[in-house]
Write a protein that holds these residues in place. Structure first.
Motif, PDB file in Angstrom:
ATOM      1  N   UNK A  16       0.815  -1.208   0.000  1.00  0.00           N
ATOM      2  CA  UNK A  16       0.000   0.000   0.000  1.00  0.00           C
ATOM      3  C   UNK A  16       0.855   1.266   0.000  1.00  0.00           C
ATOM      4  N   UNK A  17       2.019   1.181   0.669  1.00  0.00           N
ATOM      5  CA  UNK A  17       2.872   2.371   0.773  1.00  0.00           C
ATOM      6  C   UNK A  17       3.499   2.722  -0.580  1.00  0.00           C
ATOM      7  N   UNK A  18       3.827   1.636  -1.427  1.00  0.00           N
ATOM      8  CA  UNK A  18       4.510   1.881  -2.688  1.00  0.00           C
ATOM      9  C   UNK A  18       3.537   2.128  -3.844  1.00  0.00           C
ATOM     10  N   UNK A  19       2.314   2.038  -3.589  1.00  0.00           N
ATOM     11  CA  UNK A  19       1.336   2.196  -4.669  1.00  0.00           C
ATOM     12  C   UNK A  19       1.196   3.651  -5.049  1.00  0.00           C
ATOM     13  N   UNK A  20       0.693   3.859  -6.249  1.00  0.00           N
ATOM     14  CA  UNK A  20       0.530   5.234  -6.761  1.00  0.00           C
ATOM     15  C   UNK A  20      -0.618   5.916  -6.064  1.00  0.00           C
ATOM     16  N   UNK A  21      -1.492   5.144  -5.645  1.00  0.00           N
ATOM     17  CA  UNK A  21      -2.687   5.739  -5.046  1.00  0.00           C
ATOM     18  C   UNK A  21      -2.462   6.177  -3.622  1.00  0.00           C
ATOM     19  N   UNK A  22      -1.388   5.661  -3.004  1.00  0.00           N
ATOM     20  CA  UNK A  22      -1.075   6.059  -1.606  1.00  0.00           C
ATOM     21  C   UNK A  22       0.383   6.582  -1.542  1.00  0.00           C
ATOM     22  N   UNK A  23       0.728   7.741  -2.052  1.00  0.00           N
ATOM     23  CA  UNK A  23       2.118   8.275  -2.030  1.00  0.00           C
ATOM     24  C   UNK A  23       2.530   8.771  -0.633  1.00  0.00           C
ATOM     25  N   UNK A  24       3.909   8.688  -0.345  1.00  0.00           N
ATOM     26  CA  UNK A  24       4.464   9.147   0.957  1.00  0.00           C
ATOM     27  C   UNK A  24       4.912  10.607   0.809  1.00  0.00           C
ATOM     28  N   UNK A  25       4.199  11.503   1.449  1.00  0.00           N
ATOM     29  CA  UNK A  25       4.435  12.951   1.299  1.00  0.00           C
ATOM     30  C   UNK A  25       5.744  13.375   1.976  1.00  0.00           C
ATOM     31  N   UNK A  26       6.075  12.798   3.152  1.00  0.00           N
ATOM     32  CA  UNK A  26       7.335  13.181   3.878  1.00  0.00           C
ATOM     33  C   UNK A  26       8.557  12.871   3.047  1.00  0.00           C
ATOM     34  N   UNK A  27       8.508  11.673   2.404  1.00  0.00           N
ATOM     35  CA  UNK A  27       9.652  11.314   1.566  1.00  0.00           C
ATOM     36  C   UNK A  27       9.785  12.260   0.391  1.00  0.00           C
ATOM     37  N   UNK A  28       8.641  12.622  -0.172  1.00  0.00           N
ATOM     38  CA  UNK A  28       8.680  13.570  -1.281  1.00  0.00           C
ATOM     39  C   UNK A  28       9.283  14.916  -0.849  1.00  0.00           C
ATOM     40  N   UNK A  32      12.721  16.658  -2.236  1.00  0.00           N
ATOM     41  CA  UNK A  32      12.711  18.007  -2.792  1.00  0.00           C
ATOM     42  C   UNK A  32      13.760  18.898  -2.124  1.00  0.00           C
ATOM     43  N   UNK A  33      13.828  18.841  -0.786  1.00  0.00           N
ATOM     44  CA  UNK A  33      14.818  19.661  -0.050  1.00  0.00           C
ATOM     45  C   UNK A  33      16.238  19.272  -0.409  1.00  0.00           C
ATOM     46  N   UNK A  34      16.434  17.924  -0.533  1.00  0.00           N
ATOM     47  CA  UNK A  34      17.773  17.431  -0.884  1.00  0.00           C
ATOM     48  C   UNK A  34      18.182  17.893  -2.277  1.00  0.00           C
ATOM     49  N   UNK A  35      17.172  17.870  -3.197  1.00  0.00           N
ATOM     50  CA  UNK A  35      17.472  18.323  -4.556  1.00  0.00           C
ATOM     51  C   UNK A  35      17.825  19.809  -4.577  1.00  0.00           C
ATOM     52  N   UNK A  36      17.141  20.629  -3.750  1.00  0.00           N
ATOM     53  CA  UNK A  36      17.460  22.056  -3.659  1.00  0.00           C
ATOM     54  C   UNK A  36      18.863  22.284  -3.102  1.00  0.00           C
TER      55      UNK A  36
END
Length: 304
Positions: A16-28, A32-36
């Protein structure tokens, strides 16, 4: 829709965690911060690289300018060296000619020196003979002077022995006087002497004179024999030399010995002259302790 979803879920073995329908917002957010952060680091790194490149370009320009300057200096130095070599060659030619001239002059000087050497050898021989004669005469004079000095030394030693004997006698007399002074008889006689001094005014002066005479005879700065030999009139008058010096000699500017100059001592010490004191008596009592000079010879000896 629920049935369709269940069928799809049964087809895929995803959590359920890896599915597209249930994305992990904290990881995202973290990605994003790491990419910046990575972007900012890349920008900073690019700026550093640009600065280093600019510094390298500046150093390269400076080096090229320096190399060009060195090349110019080298060319100038090569030209100067060529000029120096040419001048050296010319000087060598000139020096070779001058050497020939100098050699000719040296040969002429050698011949003249050989001629003068013969005459100078004769003159040197004459000077040597004169020196030998002078040395012989000087040796004879020195031996004569040594003999006279030895005689004078023996005379001085005998005088010193006589003076030491006189000192011993005077010390014995002083000891006797001290013993007499401590006795009762002396106390009585002192009272009588006080009475007699009151009657006779000259007794005090005579007593002071005898004390000063004994002080002179115990001092090494008063030489009675020298005083009599130097001043023959004192010997003719058959007066005691110490008494004569205390009464008349010091006022007349006479010396008590060759080691003390009373006239100069009074000139150098006006306070002593104002007291009308005998210079040698003052020096024995006070001047020696006060380290006053006793003659100009002593001052020059100290300066040396």
């Amino acid at each position: 829709m629920i049935k369709a979803y269940k069928k799809l879920q049964s087809c895929f073995s995803l959590k359920d965690e890896e599915s597209i329908f249930y994305p992990n917002i904290d990881k995202l957010k973290q990605t994003l911060t790491q990419s910046e952060i990575d972007k900012t680091e890349l920008v900073n790194e690019n700026e550093r690289v640009v600065e280093q490149n600019l510094f390298l370009l500046e150093s390269l320009e400076a080096k090229t300018a320096e190399i060009s300057y060195q090349k110019e200096n080298y060319t100038h130095e090569v030209e100067r060296q060529r000029e120096l070599n040419n001048s050296m060659r010319k000087e060598k030619d000139v020096s070779a000619q001058s050497l020939k001239v100098v050699r000719k002059e040296l040969e002429s000087v050698k011949t003249e020196f050989a001629k003068t050497a013969q005459s100078s050898n004769k003159e040197i021989q004459l000077v040597r003979d004169e020196l030998a004669n002078y040395v012989q005469t000087a040796k004879k004079e020195l031996t004569a002077l040594e003999k006279t000095k030895n005689r004078e030394i023996k005379q001085l030693e005998s005088k010193l022995e006589q003076k030491s004997q006189v000192e011993q006698i005077l010390r014995a007399e002083l000891a006797e006087l001290r013993a007499i002074k401590s006795s009762k008889l002396w106390k009585v006689s002192s009272k009588v002497e006080k009475l007699s001094n009151a009657v006779d005014k000259h007794a005090a002066k005579r007593k002071k004179l005898s004390q000063d005479m004994s002080l002179l005879y115990t001092s090494d700065l008063f030489d009675a024999d020298w005083y009599l030999e130097t001043y023959s009139d004192v010997q003719k008058d058959s007066i005691d030399p110490a008494e004569h010096y205390l009464l008349y000699g010091a006022n007349e500017g006479r010396k008590p010995s060759p080691y003390f100059d009373g006239k100069w001592y009074l000139q150098a010490n006006p306070d002593v002259a104002s007291e009308n004191a005998n210079p040698l008596i003052h020096y024995i009592k006070f001047g020696r302790e006060e380290k006053r000079p006793m003659s100009p010879v002593m001052i020059t000896h100290k300066k040396k």
